[in-house]
Design an enzyme around this catalytic site. Structure first.
Site, mmCIF file in Angstrom:
data_model
loop_
_atom_site.group_PDB
_atom_site.id
_atom_site.type_symbol
_atom_site.label_atom_id
_atom_site.label_comp_id
_atom_site.label_asym_id
_atom_site.label_seq_id
_atom_site.Cartn_x
_atom_site.Cartn_y
_atom_site.Cartn_z
ATOM 1 N N SER A 122 0.965 -1.604 0.020
ATOM 2 C CA SER A 122 0.100 -0.195 0.268
ATOM 3 C C SER A 122 0.556 0.978 0.218
ATOM 4 O O SER A 122 2.145 1.076 -1.098
ATOM 5 C CB SER A 122 -0.854 0.390 1.551
ATOM 6 O OG SER A 122 -2.087 0.723 0.826
ATOM 7 N N LYS A 174 -22.709 14.795 7.403
ATOM 8 C CA LYS A 174 -21.449 15.045 8.265
ATOM 9 C C LYS A 174 -21.318 14.297 9.202
ATOM 10 O O LYS A 174 -19.939 13.831 10.135
ATOM 11 C CB LYS A 174 -22.195 16.548 9.189
ATOM 12 C CG LYS A 174 -20.918 17.239 10.150
ATOM 13 C CD LYS A 174 -19.367 17.270 9.487
ATOM 14 C CE LYS A 174 -18.675 17.934 10.507
ATOM 15 N NZ LYS A 174 -17.114 18.533 9.892
#
Length: 304
Positions: A122, A174
């Site tokens: 990664s 949110k």
């Protein structure tokens, strides 16, 4: 003739006190040296020519002091090349990007080689991309090109416990993702767009670093890991080997002599190194002479 138990206990207590005072004296000495040299001053990179090694291990995050040291190395004539030694399963996308960018700036002026250890996956793979030559062991685990976002949702568990979270958010996205309610379709779509953009950035980095067509990279960038041998066959690395092979390549292809010393990048001040050395010395003394010897014997003594 054996000593009385009380006398043995007194001797152990005395040794413990001596060890403690010895440790405090060492700490005081190093503290005084730190004050003399100044806690804010940093050593300049050595003037003698050398190969700079950047060890990268554990979780990759953004480290301002490492980035500053790399920027200094880019214009330091004593640094002939940079060797990136990677043993990391990855980290944050921003952390990988910051190291990649700093190493890319160096690679425009001097050689950069990457050596993969047990794991370079990664973000650990991403930071190898600026290198002009990438080495890995046959058994190295690398690749894992992709981006991951994980979350947990426990609303059903909270219902069973009779807990009702109260959330006040400025907008419907949110609190997405949230521990307290399932991911909405709108929230999932928004997060997919974020992951998609980060994934595109990762693919572009690999395509540029490996001189591959982006479509070719996407066929390899499904999150899977590769062994070093598989990565070599897929074109994700350049050669099998370690630091020895990397130094040989630098000598043959970039005229960086193998006789040059390797110095690890140092981001700590002189005072920090002195104090760290003092702490390590004290801990070794305490553990080996005090805890390692007296405490176990004082707690448990086998009958003879």
């Amino acid at each position: 003739m054996s000593l009385e138990p009380d006398l043995l206990a007194d001797r152990r207590r005395l040794r413990g006190r001596l060890t403690l005072w010895r440790g405090l004296a060492i700490l005081a000495l190093f503290g005084a040296l730190a004050l003399v040299f100044g806690s804010g001053a940093r050593d300049a990179l050595p003037g003698a020519q050398h190969v700079l090694r950047l060890p990268v291990s554990g979780t990759i995050t953004e480290d301002r002091r490492v980035l500053e040291a790399l920027d200094a190395a880019a214009t330091d004539n004593s640094v002939r090349a940079v060797l990136v030694a990677i043993d990391s399963p990855g980290g944050t996308m921003a952390g990988g990007e910051s190291l990649h960018t700093a190493l890319a700036r160096i690679a425009r002026h001097k050689p950069v080689v990457a050596v993969m250890g047990a794991t370079a996956a990664s973000a650990g793979y991403m930071i190898a991309m600026p290198a002009q030559r990438v080495f890995a062991r046959e058994s190295t685990v690398t690749g894992s090109i992709g981006v991951l976002l994980q979350s947990v949702e426990i609303s059903q568990l909270l219902d069973r416990l009779g807990i009702q979270p109260q959330v006040i958010a400025s907008g419907p996205l949110k609190d997405q993702p949230s521990l307290f309610r399932p991911l909405t379709e709108e929230g999932r779509a928004a997060l997919n767009r974020v992951i998609g953009d980060l994934y595109a950035q990762f693919v572009a980095i690999v395509a540029a670093g490996r001189h591959m067509d982006p479509e070719r990279v996407r066929t390899l960038a499904d999150g899977r890991v590769f062994t070093g041998r598989q990565a070599l066959e897929a074109g994700l690395i350049d050669a099998i080997g370690g630091e020895r092979e990397a130094r040989a390549w630098l000598a043959a292809e970039r005229q960086v002599p193998e006789s040059l010393p390797i110095r690890d990048i140092e981001t700590r001040s002189r005072a920090e190194r002195l104090l760290s050395s003092a702490t390590e010395s004290i801990m070794k003394t305490l553990l080996s002479e005090w805890l390692g010897v007296d405490a176990p014997l004082a707690v448990w003594q086998p009958a003879r």
